[in-house]
Design an enzyme around this catalytic site. Sequence first.
Site, short mmCIF file in Angstrom:
data_model
loop_
_atom_site.label_atom_id
_atom_site.label_comp_id
_atom_site.label_asym_id
_atom_site.label_seq_id
_atom_site.Cartn_x
_atom_site.Cartn_y
_atom_site.Cartn_z
CB CYS A 1 -0.88 0.04 1.24
SG CYS A 1 -1.96 -1.35 1.40
C1 BEZ Z 1 0.63 -4.86 1.90
O1 BEZ Z 1 -0.10 -3.90 1.69
O2 BEZ Z 1 1.82 -4.76 1.82
C2 BEZ Z 1 0.02 -6.19 2.16
C3 BEZ Z 1 -1.20 -6.27 2.77
C4 BEZ Z 1 -1.75 -7.52 3.03
C5 BEZ Z 1 -1.07 -8.67 2.66
C6 BEZ Z 1 0.16 -8.57 2.02
C7 BEZ Z 1 0.72 -7.31 1.77
#
Ligand code: BEZ
Length: 212
Positions: free
Chosen positions: A45
């Site tokens: 994100c």
């Molecule tokens: C992330 O945003 O990095 C993420 C969120 C949930 C699972 C894996 C990665």
Amino acid sequence: MTLRLGDIAPDFEAETTEGRIRFHEWLGNSWGVLFSHPKNYTPVCTTELGYTAKLKPEFDKRHVKAIGLSVDKLEDHYGWSKDIEETQGAALNFPLIADADRKVADLYDMIHPNASDSFTVRSVFIIDPNKKIRLIITYPASTGRNFDEILRVIDSLQLTDQYKVATPVNWKPGEDVIIVPALKDEDARKLFPQGWKALKPYLRLVAQPKKG
Ligand code: BEZ
């Protein structure tokens, strides 16, 4: 709530990093891209938000407002935005909804309990100036989205609305487009007086018109 293409994007009121908004009022006459993030302080994100901030001039050119959402508190959004600026070289320049009570996530069906009952999936909604939903994509939490693809779809939709054309497989801006089948040759001649290349009566290719 199950949302489908052509539905009116549900309106809502929410706290964001740029103050409280009413979604439809905030959109005004612009196009919108509403996208959800599984959680704050997560690596994928963080990269997506930095990249979207860098795309602001591209969104502006197309009259598009971007807005992110995460089911976290506003205070956490402010802390996380410092990390985004530090690691991605771009500060947030669009609102991030603080949806700790999941009101908006539920309204847009962004939580898929069999994937995770606490994180949102990576949803993307493209909304047109009439507030109609024109695209819905759902990515898994572990896959960062391709925001260049989202811009490409906006270009395609805006051409369709303006010129009654569709875009072929893997189309990129500047390449030939397809005259929509619903447009009869006699009407197409008025829109495309320079003519077109008909590979089949239903497959008519024409140079991409300039977007207004
Ligand atoms: C992330 O945003 O990095 C993420 C969120 C949930 C699972 C894996 C990665």
